[in-house]
Design a protein around this motif. Structure first.
Motif, short mmCIF file in Angstrom:
data_model
loop_
_atom_site.label_atom_id
_atom_site.label_comp_id
_atom_site.label_asym_id
_atom_site.label_seq_id
_atom_site.Cartn_x
_atom_site.Cartn_y
_atom_site.Cartn_z
N UNK A 167 0.84 -1.18 -0.02
CA UNK A 167 -0.09 0.13 0.05
C UNK A 167 0.78 1.45 0.01
N UNK A 168 0.64 2.30 0.82
CA UNK A 168 1.20 3.51 0.79
C UNK A 168 2.15 3.67 1.47
N UNK A 169 3.36 2.79 1.51
CA UNK A 169 4.42 2.98 2.26
C UNK A 169 5.70 3.56 1.12
N UNK A 170 6.39 4.17 1.59
CA UNK A 170 7.33 5.08 0.72
C UNK A 170 8.14 3.77 -0.07
N UNK A 171 8.36 3.00 0.52
CA UNK A 171 9.03 1.85 0.12
C UNK A 171 8.58 0.27 0.42
N UNK A 172 7.17 -0.13 -0.25
CA UNK A 172 6.49 -1.36 -0.11
C UNK A 172 7.66 -2.49 -0.20
N UNK A 173 7.63 -3.43 0.67
CA UNK A 173 8.60 -4.47 0.34
C UNK A 173 8.45 -5.49 1.54
N UNK A 174 9.11 -6.76 1.41
CA UNK A 174 9.05 -7.76 2.42
C UNK A 174 10.49 -7.71 3.19
N UNK A 175 10.47 -7.80 4.69
CA UNK A 175 11.47 -7.52 5.62
C UNK A 175 11.88 -8.90 6.33
#
Length: 203
Positions: free
Chosen positions: A123-131
Motif C-alpha cells: 500500500x502507501x508505504x514509501x518503499x513497499x517491501x518484504x522484510x
C-alpha cells in the motif's frame, strides 16, 4: 425520578467504562514481543560451511530459491526451514561417505529468512517491501525500514493481517498517531508473517 436519573447516569458511566476497557484491550493486543525462537534458514540466505581440518570442502554458498544448497561432495541438500545446527548435522551425515567423522559448523549470513516469517508491507508505504523478521521488532522499526508512509496514506486506517492458530485476524494500527503525533502507545510488536496494509486516503 431523581433515583431513576442517578441509576441512568450510573449505567451510562458503567457503559463508558466498559467501552474504554474494550479500547484499551485492543490497544494492548501485543504487550510482549514474539516468543524467542531459533532462526530458520530461508531462500536467499548465505551459509558459511566450515568442515574442521578439511578446508578444501569448506565453502560459502547461497540458499537457492528452491531452498537447497550445493557444496563440494554434497549436492541438493535441503537447507530452508532448518536451523544452522540442524543443517550442520545433515552435512556431516552426507560427508560421512567421504570423510571420517566430519565435524561441520554452519554460520548464516545475509539474513532473509523463511518467506512465511517475513514481514510484508503493502500500500502507501514509501518503499513497499518484504522484510526479514527480527526478534523484538516493532511497528516503528518496520516504518523506519520502509521509509515511512506517503502523503496519500490514510495512516490511522492501516491494519495488520496476522495469522493466529491458523486463522487470519485483522489488527487495527494508528500510523499517523505514531509518526506525526509521537504517540508511543500506537507502537506495537510485530509477529512473524505479519502483513501491514496501508490504504490510500480519498480526502
Amino acid at each position: 425520578m431523581k433515583w431513576l436519573g442517578c441509576c441512568a447516569l450510573a449505567l451510562a458511566a458503567a457503559g463508558m467504562t466498559g467501552c474504554a476497557s474494550t479500547a484499551r484491550t485492543g490497544a494492548m493486543a501485543d504487550p510482549t514481543p514474539a516468543p524467542a525462537s531459533d532462526y530458520l534458514i530461508g531462500p536467499g540466505d548465505n551459509v558459511n560451511i566450515v568442515v574442521w581440518r578439511n578446508p578444501e570442502v569448506s565453502t560459502s554458498v547461497p540458499v537457492r530459491p528452491d531452498g537447497k544448497i550445493t557444496t563440494p561432495l554434497v549436492e541438493d541438500l535441503q537447507a530452508s526451514g532448518k536451523t544452522s545446527t540442524q543443517l550442520a548435522r545433515d552435512i556431516e551425515k552426507a560427508l560421512e561417505k567421504f570423510i571420517q567423522q566430519p565435524v561441520v559448523t554452519v554460520v548464516v549470513t545475509g539474513f532473509v529468512g523463511m518467506y512465511s516469517e517475513q514481514i510484508r508491507v503493502i500500500g502507501q508505504a514509501a518503499r513497499p517491501q518484504a522484510l526479514p523478521f527480527r526478534r523484538d521488532m516493532s511497528l516503528m522499526d518496520v516504518l523506519i525500514a520502509v521509509g515511512g508512509i506517503t502523503e496519500f496514506a490514510s495512516g490511522n486506517k492501516a491494519s495488520i493481517i496476522r495469522t493466529i492458530d491458523g486463522k487470519q485476524q485483522k489488527v487495527a494500527v494508528r500510523l499517523n498517531d505514531l509518526i506525526k503525533e509521537g504517540d508511543i502507545s500506537a507502537n506495537i510488536y510485530m509477529r512473524p508473517g505479519d502483513v501491514l496494509i496501508i490504504p490510500e486516503s480519498f480526502f
